[in-house]
Design a protein around this motif. Sequence first.
Motif, mmCIF file in Angstrom:
data_model
loop_
_atom_site.group_PDB
_atom_site.id
_atom_site.type_symbol
_atom_site.label_atom_id
_atom_site.label_comp_id
_atom_site.label_asym_id
_atom_site.label_seq_id
_atom_site.Cartn_x
_atom_site.Cartn_y
_atom_site.Cartn_z
ATOM 1 N N ASP A 98 -50.211 78.589 99.840
ATOM 2 C CA ASP A 98 -49.290 79.658 99.449
ATOM 3 C C ASP A 98 -48.932 80.440 100.705
ATOM 4 O O ASP A 98 -49.761 81.197 101.231
ATOM 5 C CB ASP A 98 -49.949 80.568 98.410
ATOM 6 N N SER A 112 -39.417 78.611 100.768
ATOM 7 C CA SER A 112 -40.675 77.962 101.144
ATOM 8 C C SER A 112 -41.845 78.622 100.421
ATOM 9 O O SER A 112 -41.997 79.838 100.427
ATOM 10 C CB SER A 112 -40.881 78.058 102.653
ATOM 11 N N ARG A 113 -42.694 77.781 99.817
ATOM 12 C CA ARG A 113 -43.865 78.290 99.078
ATOM 13 C C ARG A 113 -45.175 77.769 99.651
ATOM 14 O O ARG A 113 -46.190 78.426 99.571
ATOM 15 C CB ARG A 113 -43.765 77.909 97.599
ATOM 16 N N SER A 114 -45.182 76.535 100.176
ATOM 17 C CA SER A 114 -46.381 75.992 100.817
ATOM 18 C C SER A 114 -45.958 75.214 102.059
ATOM 19 O O SER A 114 -44.785 74.860 102.208
ATOM 20 C CB SER A 114 -47.188 75.117 99.852
ATOM 21 N N SER A 134 -42.571 73.118 101.528
ATOM 22 C CA SER A 134 -42.277 72.730 100.152
ATOM 23 C C SER A 134 -41.827 73.956 99.368
ATOM 24 O O SER A 134 -42.286 75.080 99.635
ATOM 25 C CB SER A 134 -43.518 72.130 99.492
ATOM 26 N N ALA A 135 -40.981 73.749 98.387
ATOM 27 C CA ALA A 135 -40.544 74.821 97.493
ATOM 28 C C ALA A 135 -41.566 75.073 96.391
ATOM 29 O O ALA A 135 -41.393 75.982 95.585
ATOM 30 C CB ALA A 135 -39.180 74.486 96.891
ATOM 31 N N GLU A 136 -42.626 74.282 96.377
ATOM 32 C CA GLU A 136 -43.679 74.406 95.361
ATOM 33 C C GLU A 136 -44.982 74.875 96.009
ATOM 34 O O GLU A 136 -45.265 74.545 97.158
ATOM 35 C CB GLU A 136 -43.934 73.055 94.687
ATOM 36 N N LEU A 137 -45.778 75.613 95.264
ATOM 37 C CA LEU A 137 -47.121 75.990 95.719
ATOM 38 C C LEU A 137 -48.025 74.759 95.738
ATOM 39 O O LEU A 137 -47.811 73.813 94.977
ATOM 40 C CB LEU A 137 -47.727 77.037 94.779
ATOM 41 N N ASN A 138 -49.036 74.791 96.596
ATOM 42 C CA ASN A 138 -50.105 73.779 96.616
ATOM 43 C C ASN A 138 -49.612 72.344 96.755
ATOM 44 O O ASN A 138 -50.193 71.436 96.176
ATOM 45 C CB ASN A 138 -50.966 73.892 95.345
ATOM 46 N N THR A 139 -48.575 72.125 97.527
ATOM 47 C CA THR A 139 -48.028 70.774 97.687
ATOM 48 C C THR A 139 -48.903 69.901 98.578
ATOM 49 O O THR A 139 -49.062 68.718 98.319
ATOM 50 C CB THR A 139 -46.601 70.842 98.267
#
Length: 164
Positions: A98, A112-114, A134-139
Amino acid sequence: MAESLKKKEGTKDEIYKSLIPQIKSLVEDEEDLIANLSNTVAVLKEAFDFLWVGFYFVKGDDLVLGPFQGPLACTRIRYGKGVCGTAWKEARTLVVPDVEAFPGHIACSSLSRSEIVVPLKKEGVIWGVLDIDSAELNTFDEIDKQHLEHLSSILANLFLSIIL
């Protein structure tokens, strides 16, 4: 020279195991570092649909933007600043689940999340970093770390004379 990507379905590990030999085949007969790194980011972005994939090069006390794919990026990052500058300073791969929780994170894109940042080194000298957002957490996880460090080693060995 391979100029098309054979996409593989499966686990992240299986995809990396399919991609890395293809990247090596794509770049090993081309001498131009920028062309090769450009194709490398294209392959990674296409295969995983990451938000941003790119390289930064060490120039003095800064990391300077190199080949990338994705939204506009920060052009320069100071030594020890943000995830990229910290990975450079600490000479180790950083996996950030994160980015909002990373002290001093530099938000080049609010999407950007991760993030994962892999220092690029040859003979102990860091010459740049591979940065993936990544646009997602915890990628990103240990699988990404292992394969991206292996890819970075391949690139450094192929282009030693250009890099150092």
